[in-house]
Design an enzyme around this catalytic site. Structure first.
Site, PDB file in Angstrom:
ATOM      1  N   SER A  72       0.861  -1.192   0.000  1.00  0.00           N
ATOM      2  CA  SER A  72       0.000   0.000   0.000  1.00  0.00           C
ATOM      3  C   SER A  72       0.889   1.231   0.000  1.00  0.00           C
ATOM      4  CB  SER A  72      -0.869   0.004   1.267  1.00  0.00           C
ATOM      5  OG  SER A  72      -1.484   1.265   1.456  1.00  0.00           O
ATOM      6  N   TYR A  91      -1.702  -1.134  10.106  1.00  0.00           N
ATOM      7  CA  TYR A  91      -1.754  -1.366   8.657  1.00  0.00           C
ATOM      8  C   TYR A  91      -0.457  -0.894   8.000  1.00  0.00           C
ATOM      9  CZ  TYR A  91      -3.879  -1.307   3.952  1.00  0.00           C
ATOM     10  OH  TYR A  91      -4.176  -1.532   2.624  1.00  0.00           O
TER      11      TYR A  91
HETATM   12  N1  LIG Z   1      -8.722  -0.791  -1.513  1.00  0.00           N
HETATM   13  C1  LIG Z   1      -7.730   0.005  -1.141  1.00  0.00           C
HETATM   14  O1  LIG Z   1      -7.885   1.240  -1.004  1.00  0.00           O
HETATM   15  C2  LIG Z   1      -6.353  -0.556  -0.949  1.00  0.00           C
HETATM   16  C3  LIG Z   1      -5.259   0.327  -0.934  1.00  0.00           C
HETATM   17  C4  LIG Z   1      -3.984  -0.192  -0.729  1.00  0.00           C
HETATM   18  C5  LIG Z   1      -3.809  -1.550  -0.550  1.00  0.00           C
HETATM   19  N2  LIG Z   1      -4.888  -2.378  -0.560  1.00  0.00           N
HETATM   20  C6  LIG Z   1      -4.642  -3.801  -0.343  1.00  0.00           C
HETATM   21  O2  LIG Z   1      -5.211  -4.551  -1.390  1.00  0.00           O
HETATM   22  C7  LIG Z   1      -5.472  -5.874  -0.920  1.00  0.00           C
HETATM   23  C8  LIG Z   1      -6.868  -6.289  -1.363  1.00  0.00           C
HETATM   24  O3  LIG Z   1      -7.821  -5.485  -0.697  1.00  0.00           O
HETATM   25  P1  LIG Z   1      -9.173  -4.998  -1.383  1.00  0.00           P
HETATM   26  O4  LIG Z   1      -9.129  -3.531  -1.400  1.00  0.00           O
HETATM   27  O5  LIG Z   1      -9.439  -5.730  -2.635  1.00  0.00           O
HETATM   28  O6  LIG Z   1     -10.217  -5.399  -0.227  1.00  0.00           O
HETATM   29  P2  LIG Z   1     -11.401  -6.469  -0.171  1.00  0.00           P
HETATM   30  O7  LIG Z   1     -11.923  -6.381   1.212  1.00  0.00           O
HETATM   31  O8  LIG Z   1     -12.324  -6.257  -1.311  1.00  0.00           O
HETATM   32  O9  LIG Z   1     -10.648  -7.847  -0.391  1.00  0.00           O
HETATM   33  C9  LIG Z   1      -9.815  -8.428   0.583  1.00  0.00           C
HETATM   34  C10 LIG Z   1     -10.005  -9.921   0.523  1.00  0.00           C
HETATM   35  O10 LIG Z   1      -9.116 -10.519   1.467  1.00  0.00           O
HETATM   36  C11 LIG Z   1      -9.808 -11.582   2.067  1.00  0.00           C
HETATM   37  N3  LIG Z   1      -9.246 -11.928   3.368  1.00  0.00           N
HETATM   38  C12 LIG Z   1      -9.330 -11.256   4.543  1.00  0.00           C
HETATM   39  N4  LIG Z   1      -8.720 -11.947   5.519  1.00  0.00           N
HETATM   40  C13 LIG Z   1      -8.249 -13.085   4.947  1.00  0.00           C
HETATM   41  C14 LIG Z   1      -7.531 -14.201   5.433  1.00  0.00           C
HETATM   42  N5  LIG Z   1      -7.184 -14.318   6.733  1.00  0.00           N
HETATM   43  N6  LIG Z   1      -7.191 -15.172   4.571  1.00  0.00           N
HETATM   44  C15 LIG Z   1      -7.534 -15.086   3.276  1.00  0.00           C
HETATM   45  N7  LIG Z   1      -8.232 -14.066   2.747  1.00  0.00           N
HETATM   46  C16 LIG Z   1      -8.579 -13.075   3.581  1.00  0.00           C
HETATM   47  C17 LIG Z   1     -11.247 -11.100   2.205  1.00  0.00           C
HETATM   48  O11 LIG Z   1     -12.141 -12.184   2.378  1.00  0.00           O
HETATM   49  C18 LIG Z   1     -11.442 -10.344   0.902  1.00  0.00           C
HETATM   50  O12 LIG Z   1     -11.993 -11.156  -0.108  1.00  0.00           O
HETATM   51  C19 LIG Z   1      -5.272  -5.836   0.598  1.00  0.00           C
HETATM   52  O13 LIG Z   1      -4.000  -6.383   0.930  1.00  0.00           O
HETATM   53  C20 LIG Z   1      -5.310  -4.346   0.900  1.00  0.00           C
HETATM   54  O14 LIG Z   1      -4.600  -4.024   2.075  1.00  0.00           O
HETATM   55  C21 LIG Z   1      -6.145  -1.909  -0.766  1.00  0.00           C
END
Ligand SMILES: NC(=O)c1ccc[n+]([C@@H]2O[C@H](COP(=O)([O-])OP(=O)(O)OC[C@H]3O[C@@H](n4cnc5c(N)ncnc54)[C@H](O)[C@@H]3O)[C@@H](O)[C@H]2O)c1
Length: 248
Positions: A142, A155
C-alpha cells in the site's frame, strides 16, 4: 505477440483474497492472459472461480494458517504440476487503527493477515518455484507502507514490512530466477473501504493529482505485468499505483 507483452499462457498462479476487490480483478486479468488461476480466499472464492470458468480452481485458504498453505500448495502441485506465480493480496484494514485507539488484539489481527500471511505464502511456494527454476511473486502492499497516512498504524507497519520482505526475498532468490515485487495501491474502490463516507472519498479524489480513486483493474494491470515474463529483469521493487498521490 512480443516477449514483452504480458502473457501467462499455461502458467499456474495462486491469488489470495481473490473473492473480492483487487484480488478478484487480478485473478480475472491473469486468466484473460492465459493463466491457470488458483482462486483462494476465506469467502467468495467459488464465485470468482465460477466467473472465470475452466481456467480456475477454487480453494478455501486463510492466509494466517500455515497448515492450510501446505495443503493448498500440495493440491495445486498435484493438479497443475507446479506453481509459477503467487499474488499475496489478502488483507484487512480497520477504522480504529491510530496510536490512540488501536488495541493489542487489533494489532495482532492486522499483523497476522497483512504481514505474517505474506511470509507464510512466500514460504509455501518456495519449494515448487525452486524445483521449476523460476517464479514470480507479487505482494500487495500500500502507499501506507511508503509514506505517512493518517489513521492506519498497524496497517502501515504491516505494509512497510511487506515491502521490506519483498526486497529481502528478491535478493535472496534472484539467482534462483524467482522475482519478488510489491504493488502499492492508493485508495482503491473496493469493499475494504467499508463505511468511509462519500465526502471523505471525494476529498481523497480531490487531493489525488489524477483526480480519482483507483479501480481494481488499475492494480490488476500492473500485477499481471509483474507476474509475467514481460517484466523479466524487474525484481525487488515496490511500485506505487495511486494516480500520483504518493509523489506530492
Ligand atoms: N482498496 C484500497 O484502497 C487498498 C489500498 C492499498 C492496498 N490495498 C490492499 O489490497 C489488498 C486487497 O484489498 P481490497 O481492497 O481488494 O479489499 P477487499 O476487502 O475487497 O478484499 C480483501 C479480501 O481478502 C480476504 N481476506 C481477509 N482476511 C483473509 C484471510 N485471513 N485469509 C484469506 N483471505 C482473507 C477477504 O475475504 C477479501 O476477499 C489488501 O492487501 C489491501 O490491504 C487496498
Amino acid at each position: 505477440m512480443s516477449a514483452m507483452t504480458p502473457d501467462l499462457t499455461g502458467r499456474t498462479v495462486i491469488v489470495t483474497g481473490a473473492g473480492s476487490g483487487i484480488g478478484k480483478a487480478v485473478a480475472i486479468q491473469a486468466a484473460v492472459i492465459g493463466a491457470n488461476v488458483v482462486v483462494t480466499d476465506i469467502k467468495g472464492q467459488d464465485e470468482t472461480a465460477a466467473e472465470i470458468g475452466a481456467a480456475a480452481e477454487a480453494h478455501e485458504l486463510d492466509v494466517t494458517d500455515a497448515g492450510a498453505w501446505s495443503r493448498v500448495v500440495e493440491a495445486v502441485v498435484a493438479s497443475r504440476g507446479g506453481v509459477y506465480g503467487l499474488v499475496n493480496n489478502a488483507g484487512i484494514a480497520s477504522a480504529t487503527d491510530s496510536l490512540a485507539v488501536q488495541t493489542e488484539e487489533g494489532w495482532d489481527a492486522m499483523i497476522g493477515v497483512d504481514l505474517k500471511g505474506v511470509w507464510l505464502g512466500m514460504r509455501a511456494v518456495l519449494a515448487p518455484m525452486l524445483a521449476a527454476g523460476e517464479g514470480s511473486i507479487v505482494n500487495v502492499a500500500s502507499v501506507a507502507g511508503l509514506i505517512g497516512v493518517s489513521d492506519v498504524l498497524a496497517y502501515s507497519a504491516a505494509k512497510g514490512g511487506v515491502i521490506a520482505m519483498t526486497r529481502q526475498v528478491s535478493i535472496q532468490h534472484a539467482k534462483d530466477q524467482i522475482r519478488v515485487n510489491a504493488v502499492c495501491p492508493g485508495v482503491t474502490q473496493t469493499p475494504i473501504l467499508g463505511d468511509i463516507s462519500d465526502e471523505l472519498l471525494a476529498a481523497i479524489s480531490n487531493i489525488t493529482p489524477m483526480g480519482r480513486l483507483g479501480q481494481p483493474d488499475d492494480i490488476a494491470g500492473l500485477t499481471s505485468y509483474l507476474l509475467s515474463p514481460a517484466s523479466a529483469f524487474l525484481t525487488g521493487q515496490a511500485i506505487a499505483i495511486c494516480g500520483g498521490f504518493s509523489v506530492q
